[in-house]
Design a protein around this motif. Structure first.
Motif, mmCIF file in Angstrom:
data_model
loop_
_atom_site.group_PDB
_atom_site.id
_atom_site.type_symbol
_atom_site.label_atom_id
_atom_site.label_comp_id
_atom_site.label_asym_id
_atom_site.label_seq_id
_atom_site.Cartn_x
_atom_site.Cartn_y
_atom_site.Cartn_z
ATOM 1 N N ASP A 87 66.931 86.152 105.400
ATOM 2 C CA ASP A 87 66.837 85.554 106.723
ATOM 3 C C ASP A 87 67.415 86.490 107.775
ATOM 4 O OD1 ASP A 87 65.902 83.345 105.374
ATOM 5 O OD2 ASP A 87 67.780 82.210 105.537
ATOM 6 N N ILE A 88 66.827 86.453 108.962
ATOM 7 C CA ILE A 88 67.322 87.205 110.114
ATOM 8 C C ILE A 88 67.595 86.202 111.223
ATOM 9 C CG2 ILE A 88 66.839 89.054 111.758
ATOM 10 C CD1 ILE A 88 64.409 89.349 109.323
ATOM 11 N N TYR A 89 68.772 86.271 111.824
ATOM 12 C CA TYR A 89 69.156 85.339 112.880
ATOM 13 C C TYR A 89 69.518 86.110 114.142
ATOM 14 C CZ TYR A 89 69.613 82.116 108.940
ATOM 15 O OH TYR A 89 69.378 81.364 107.817
ATOM 16 N N TYR A 90 68.888 85.719 115.242
ATOM 17 C CA TYR A 90 69.222 86.278 116.550
ATOM 18 C C TYR A 90 69.801 85.145 117.388
ATOM 19 C CZ TYR A 90 68.569 87.861 121.365
ATOM 20 O OH TYR A 90 68.767 88.182 122.692
ATOM 21 N N ASP A 91 71.041 85.310 117.833
ATOM 22 C CA ASP A 91 71.725 84.271 118.598
ATOM 23 C C ASP A 91 72.068 84.783 119.980
ATOM 24 O OD1 ASP A 91 71.778 82.359 116.521
ATOM 25 O OD2 ASP A 91 73.490 83.360 115.606
ATOM 26 N N ALA A 92 71.444 84.185 120.995
ATOM 27 C CA ALA A 92 71.816 84.497 122.370
ATOM 28 C C ALA A 92 73.193 83.908 122.649
ATOM 29 C CB ALA A 92 70.785 83.939 123.333
ATOM 30 N N GLU A 93 73.965 84.606 123.433
ATOM 31 C CA GLU A 93 75.348 84.193 123.691
ATOM 32 C C GLU A 93 75.408 82.840 124.394
ATOM 33 O OE1 GLU A 93 79.419 84.778 123.216
ATOM 34 O OE2 GLU A 93 77.760 86.024 122.503
ATOM 35 N N ASP A 94 74.406 82.533 125.259
ATOM 36 C CA ASP A 94 74.480 81.323 126.071
ATOM 37 C C ASP A 94 73.743 80.130 125.464
ATOM 38 O OD1 ASP A 94 71.946 82.291 126.372
ATOM 39 O OD2 ASP A 94 71.855 82.036 128.539
ATOM 40 N N VAL A 95 73.305 80.247 124.213
ATOM 41 C CA VAL A 95 72.651 79.121 123.541
ATOM 42 C C VAL A 95 73.608 78.543 122.511
ATOM 43 C CG1 VAL A 95 70.733 78.422 122.065
ATOM 44 C CG2 VAL A 95 70.342 80.041 123.920
ATOM 45 N N LYS A 96 73.902 77.250 122.639
ATOM 46 C CA LYS A 96 74.901 76.629 121.780
ATOM 47 C C LYS A 96 74.388 76.380 120.364
ATOM 48 C CE LYS A 96 77.302 74.347 125.611
ATOM 49 N NZ LYS A 96 77.754 73.057 126.178
ATOM 50 N N PHE A 111 74.278 89.275 122.708
ATOM 51 C CA PHE A 111 73.645 88.571 121.598
ATOM 52 C C PHE A 111 74.239 89.063 120.288
ATOM 53 C CE2 PHE A 111 71.029 92.310 122.454
ATOM 54 C CZ PHE A 111 70.893 92.883 121.197
ATOM 55 N N ARG A 112 73.991 88.302 119.238
ATOM 56 C CA ARG A 112 74.403 88.672 117.882
ATOM 57 C C ARG A 112 73.184 88.610 116.967
ATOM 58 N NH1 ARG A 112 79.809 88.936 116.802
ATOM 59 N NH2 ARG A 112 81.176 88.321 118.538
ATOM 60 N N LEU A 113 73.206 89.460 115.955
ATOM 61 C CA LEU A 113 72.112 89.529 114.990
ATOM 62 C C LEU A 113 72.726 89.629 113.604
ATOM 63 C CD1 LEU A 113 68.909 89.857 115.223
ATOM 64 C CD2 LEU A 113 69.323 92.247 114.702
ATOM 65 N N ARG A 114 72.215 88.865 112.664
ATOM 66 C CA ARG A 114 72.723 88.948 111.298
ATOM 67 C C ARG A 114 71.586 88.801 110.302
ATOM 68 N NH1 ARG A 114 73.651 83.566 112.633
ATOM 69 N NH2 ARG A 114 73.290 82.038 110.953
ATOM 70 N N ILE A 115 71.778 89.386 109.119
ATOM 71 C CA ILE A 115 70.792 89.332 108.046
ATOM 72 C C ILE A 115 71.482 88.807 106.800
ATOM 73 C CG2 ILE A 115 69.170 90.650 106.650
ATOM 74 C CD1 ILE A 115 68.997 92.671 108.848
ATOM 75 N N GLU A 116 70.900 87.794 106.167
ATOM 76 C CA GLU A 116 71.481 87.160 104.991
ATOM 77 C C GLU A 116 70.440 87.083 103.881
ATOM 78 O OE1 GLU A 116 72.899 83.319 106.044
ATOM 79 O OE2 GLU A 116 74.272 84.047 107.603
ATOM 80 N N ASP A 117 70.845 87.408 102.648
ATOM 81 C CA ASP A 117 69.961 87.226 101.502
ATOM 82 C C ASP A 117 69.775 85.745 101.221
ATOM 83 O OD1 ASP A 117 69.570 89.908 101.047
ATOM 84 O OD2 ASP A 117 71.303 90.088 99.721
ATOM 85 N N GLY A 118 68.632 85.408 100.629
ATOM 86 C CA GLY A 118 68.371 84.035 100.247
ATOM 87 C C GLY A 118 69.271 83.591 99.103
ATOM 88 N N PRO A 119 69.256 82.291 98.785
ATOM 89 C CA PRO A 119 70.126 81.762 97.723
ATOM 90 C C PRO A 119 69.663 82.188 96.328
ATOM 91 C CG PRO A 119 68.633 80.067 98.508
ATOM 92 C CD PRO A 119 68.422 81.253 99.397
ATOM 93 N N ASP A 120 70.598 82.143 95.375
ATOM 94 C CA ASP A 120 70.295 82.370 93.951
ATOM 95 C C ASP A 120 69.601 83.701 93.700
ATOM 96 O OD1 ASP A 120 71.316 79.798 93.417
ATOM 97 O OD2 ASP A 120 69.370 78.903 93.880
ATOM 98 N N VAL A 121 70.078 84.742 94.366
ATOM 99 C CA VAL A 121 69.510 86.070 94.180
ATOM 100 C C VAL A 121 70.167 86.739 92.981
ATOM 101 C CG1 VAL A 121 69.352 88.377 95.167
ATOM 102 C CG2 VAL A 121 68.849 86.389 96.576
ATOM 103 N N THR A 122 69.371 87.333 92.112
ATOM 104 C CA THR A 122 69.884 88.078 90.970
ATOM 105 C C THR A 122 69.569 89.551 91.167
ATOM 106 O OG1 THR A 122 69.483 86.195 89.508
ATOM 107 C CG2 THR A 122 69.813 88.352 88.474
ATOM 108 N N TYR A 123 70.590 90.383 91.113
ATOM 109 C CA TYR A 123 70.401 91.808 91.352
ATOM 110 C C TYR A 123 70.011 92.542 90.073
ATOM 111 C CZ TYR A 123 72.840 90.978 95.738
ATOM 112 O OH TYR A 123 73.199 90.520 96.972
ATOM 113 N N VAL A 124 69.211 93.580 90.224
ATOM 114 C CA VAL A 124 68.882 94.485 89.128
ATOM 115 C C VAL A 124 70.005 95.512 89.016
ATOM 116 C CG1 VAL A 124 67.300 96.252 88.314
ATOM 117 C CG2 VAL A 124 66.407 94.188 89.382
ATOM 118 N N THR A 125 70.618 95.590 87.863
ATOM 119 C CA THR A 125 71.729 96.533 87.677
ATOM 120 C C THR A 125 71.507 97.455 86.490
ATOM 121 O OG1 THR A 125 72.892 94.892 86.343
ATOM 122 C CG2 THR A 125 73.397 94.946 88.699
ATOM 123 N N GLU A 126 70.339 97.346 85.836
ATOM 124 C CA GLU A 126 70.089 98.151 84.658
ATOM 125 C C GLU A 126 68.886 99.055 84.890
ATOM 126 O OE1 GLU A 126 69.579 95.392 81.516
ATOM 127 O OE2 GLU A 126 71.652 94.680 81.537
#
Length: 754
Positions: free
Chosen positions: A273-282, A183-198
């Motif tokens: 978002d967190i995505y879990y993808d089984a290898e045998d699911v298209k 299986f594969r697992l990935r984590i992605e930030d949502g759209p239009d994210v602004t980071y705090v840098t100060e």
């Protein structure tokens, strides 16, 4: 207004183990129930329905100050003082949407989860975690930690290149276990994210800002549930060198977001978002697919709910939303549990064993761990009772079965699988260390002589009734009645109750008759039967926990000669052959049904306490509609000086000297499941049957139904929760919350599905 958010991903993996565990064969038909939110004790925890496999969890705390980390959220706790948390939609086959209002941390979290079933390894899933401040006029910052742990043989590897400053962008993992395959697992930030840098010390920590930290921790098998303890220990260790630099100095220390090892911070609302993808699911989900899928699921849940539980068109929207939520919370409280339990096969109370009572020879206690078992079950309360309870489950399955009959069968079979060769099943299923951590030691041990109300019979009956509405029905005899009389009939459909399960239910029935039988012929008693009378084992002087009505008044002196009205009523419901036997329990002097006890002169006498126990022959529909006893019971129910209240039927009469006294668990408070039994038997048995009490039954039904619905809804609006019980005088919710086990039966009451 600034809202800071940090995300931490923790890998928990014990790389090489030796273990034996059950293997579940999957196919396209049952894979829809393979993955799920089956760690209901957590605010958000996913796992498959196999032991020693992958488990996930979510944790968070405020970053407003250093003290907040000590209140890190993980497992559902009443002490967290949320202003409500609820699944607004949930279907174990499809997904769920949950809203958590954490006022202490000033964050509203939403967890959205969707799965794609199929393949030979259970399919894929995706989850979206989003947040926003509850009080927008106050600064708000929250640390979020998502973890995944392998509790058995397998691998989990980070694909990203990592350095001491964290990971940028999408985080990717590959893994493999014996049950899940690759299986594969990935984590992605949502759209239009602004980071705090100060901010203060921003320059020092600039290399870490906008990145995600990763920790991999080796664990012993079965220890993933301790993720919170291990993670916090690691955070403290990492922060200590940094904070020591500012000790006894005039310089202001960095904020927790920078000192802790999870410094990713955003401005404004956030999501990932967190995505879990089984290898045998298209089919692989992405952000757009997840967004569309969640919207479609929400609409589908609403339409299915209205179809399954039709309500009048005039029903207010907020009342419909309430009914949807309590239904979703029962479904969202379904869990998969696996592990050892503690059983003592040798111990017996003095008044449980006839021979020991006469000889005075006591048996010693020898509790021991027994082999691991698994259970798929609903839970009464995610915060206080996150485990399987035998007598609760029969009520749970009434509502679950109306939503999904096959799901109710899956759960029912899991419980039946626990019935041992002798016919016993433990009243509480406390499987594994994690489950035991929520139970006081004195309640952890189970005893093979102890029973519980056999509500699984209710679940079987309800399942059969629903199947009987389907075509091609075939009836077979369960063979549970020793006289050969047909007791239960099961339509044989696939999937259905197998011969193995029917045999186990038969053993269970005979276990009840053998181990819970009471003494009739002694003490000059007269009864039509010489064998059919029953007594709960496992009572103390003040409690009969095995009855389910823990502190309800019984005989003041425990005795082997007691006969308990509620148990003979349950056995009557079990077999439907004991309607007349209850005459042994009718007291002409008190004009009510009563327990039977032995007094100080060693004489048999009635033990009469007006309340739920005295109603049992009525509650389980064992009385003939023309019985004069029925009229007495209905009058007792409707008397406001006894059991009647504007909020439901009280558990003990208002005029009783013990009303509201002591523990006050079953000494007055109103319980939804007992009121459901009353409404159900009125609706199905006494209102349709011509007789002298038909009109009285209808009037009580209409008013009682309105009282229950309006009070539970009122308290939900006031507190944000459905409760374990309701005050006998004010209707206020009491004790465990959220309690969307049998209290969620309000949905069936609203739609008149009994």
């Amino acid at each position: 207004m600034k809202f800071d958010y940090t995300l931490g991903f923790v890998r928990l993996l014990f790389p090489v183990i030796s273990a034996s565990f059950a293997t579940g064969e999957l196919n396209g038909e049952d894979s829809s129930l393979f993955w799920g939110t089956f760690r209901p004790n957590l605010y958000f925890g996913l796992r498959p329905r196999v032991p020693n496999s992958l488990m996930t969890g979510l944790m968070w705390h405020s970053l407003a100050d250093y003290r907040a980390i000590s209140e890190t959220r993980h497992a559902c706790e009443q002490g967290d003082r949320f202003e409500g948390y609820t699944w607004t939609e949930h279907d174990p086959r499809l997904g769920g949407i949950q809203v958590l209002n954490d006022t202490r941390m000033n964050v509203q979290l939403t967890t959205e989860w969707l799965k794609v079933s199929g393949g030979e390894t259970g399919g894929s899933w995706a989850a979206r975690i989003s947040g926003k401040p509850i009080r927008e006029d106050e600064p708000s910052s929250t640390a979020i930690y998502f973890y995944v742990g392998s509790d058995g043989l397998g691998s989990l590897e980070l694909e990203n290149e990592e350095d001491g400053n964290g990971i940028e962008g999408v985080i990717r993992f590959t893994g493999s276990t014996s049950h899940l395959g690759d299986f594969r697992l990935r984590i992605e930030d949502g759209p239009d994210v602004t980071y705090v840098t100060e901010g203060l010390h921003a320059e020092r920590f600039s290399r870490k800002l906008g990145k995600t930290s990763f920790i991999g921790l080796p664990l012993q098998q079965g220890q993933v549930w301790k993720a919170k303890e291990l993670l916090l220990r690691n955070i403290f260790q990492e922060a200590q060198p940094i904070l020591s630099e500012y000790k006894d100095k005039d310089r202001e220390p960095p904020s927790p977001a920078k000192a802790f090892c999870y410094p990713e911070s955003f401005v404004g609302e956030f999501s990932f978002d967190i995505y879990y993808d089984a290898e045998d699911v298209k089919t692989k989900l992405d952000a757009n697919g997840l967004t569309a899928g969640i919207k479609g699921f929400k609409n589908a849940f609403h339409e299915r709910f209205l179809q399954k539980f039709p309500l009048p068109s005039t029903t207010p929207k907020d009342l419909i939303d309430f009914s949807k939520a309590i239904t979703a919370n029962l479904l969202g409280g379904i869990g998969y549990f696996y592990g050892t339990s503690i059983v003592d096969s040798s111990f017996t109370h003095d008044w449980d064993d006839d021979e020991m009572f006469n000889t005075g020879e006591k048996k010693s206690s020898h509790p021991a761990l027994v082999e691991p078992r698994e259970l798929f079950t609903a839970t009464p309360s995610r915060s206080f009772f996150p485990r399987g309870f035998y007598w609760d489950e029969g009520f749970h399955l009434q509502l679950i079965g109306e939503w999904d009959n096959d799901l109710s069968l899956d759960i029912l079979k899991s419980w039946v699988d626990l019935i041992d060769d002798d016919g016993w099943v433990g009243r509480e299923q406390i499987l594994g260390e994690e489950a035991r951590s929520k139970v006081p030691p004195e309640f952890q041990t189970q005893y093979p002589t102890y029973a519980n109300p056999p509500t699984l019979t209710m679940a079987v009956t309800a399942y059969i009734d629903r199947l009987r509405a389907l075509p091609d029905e075939i009836d077979v005899n369960l063979g549970m009645d020793p006289t050969g009389q047909q007791v239960l009939k099961v339509p044989v459909l696939e999937p259905g109750l197998s011969a193995f399960h029917l045999s186990a239910l038969r053993r269970h029935y005979h276990w009840f008759r053998r181990t819970q039988r009471g003494q009739i012929r002694q003490w000059g008693r007269k009864a039509r039967s010489r064998t059919e009378a029953y007594r709960w084992r496992g009572r103390s002087e003040t409690h009969v926990l095995t009855s389910g009505l823990d502190d309800y008044p019984r005989a003041s002196l425990p005795h082997v000669g007691e006969l308990h009205l509620d148990l003979i009523s349950w056995m009557g419901f079990f077999t439907r052959t004991m309607r007349d036997i209850a005459n042994l329990h009718w007291s002409e002097d008190n004009n009510m049904y009563c327990d039977v006890g032995i007094d100080e002169d060693d004489e048999s006498h009635f033990v009469c306490h007006k309340g739920y126990i005295s109603l049992f022959p009525f509650l389980l529909g064992l009385l003939d509609p023309n019985s004069p006893h029925l009229g007495s019971i209905l009058s007792l129910i409707r008397d406001p000086d006894e059991l009647w209240s504007p909020y439901g039927i009280r558990s003990l009469s208002k005029s009783h000297p013990l009303f509201g006294q002591g523990e006050n668990y079953w000494r007055g408070p109103i319980w939804v499941q007992m009121n459901y039994l009353a409404l159900s038997t009125l609706y199905k048995t006494y209102i349709p049957s011509p007789g002298p009490y038909q009109r009285q039954a209808r009037d009580i039904y209409d008013e009682l139904r309105t009282n229950i619905i309006s009070n539970v809804f009122k308290e939900y609006q006031r507190t944000g929760y459905v409760w374990e019980q309701y005050d006998a005088l004010t209707g206020e919710g009491k004790r465990s919350h959220p309690f969307t086990g049998w209290s969620s039966l309000v949905t069936l009451i609203m739609s008149e599905k009994y």
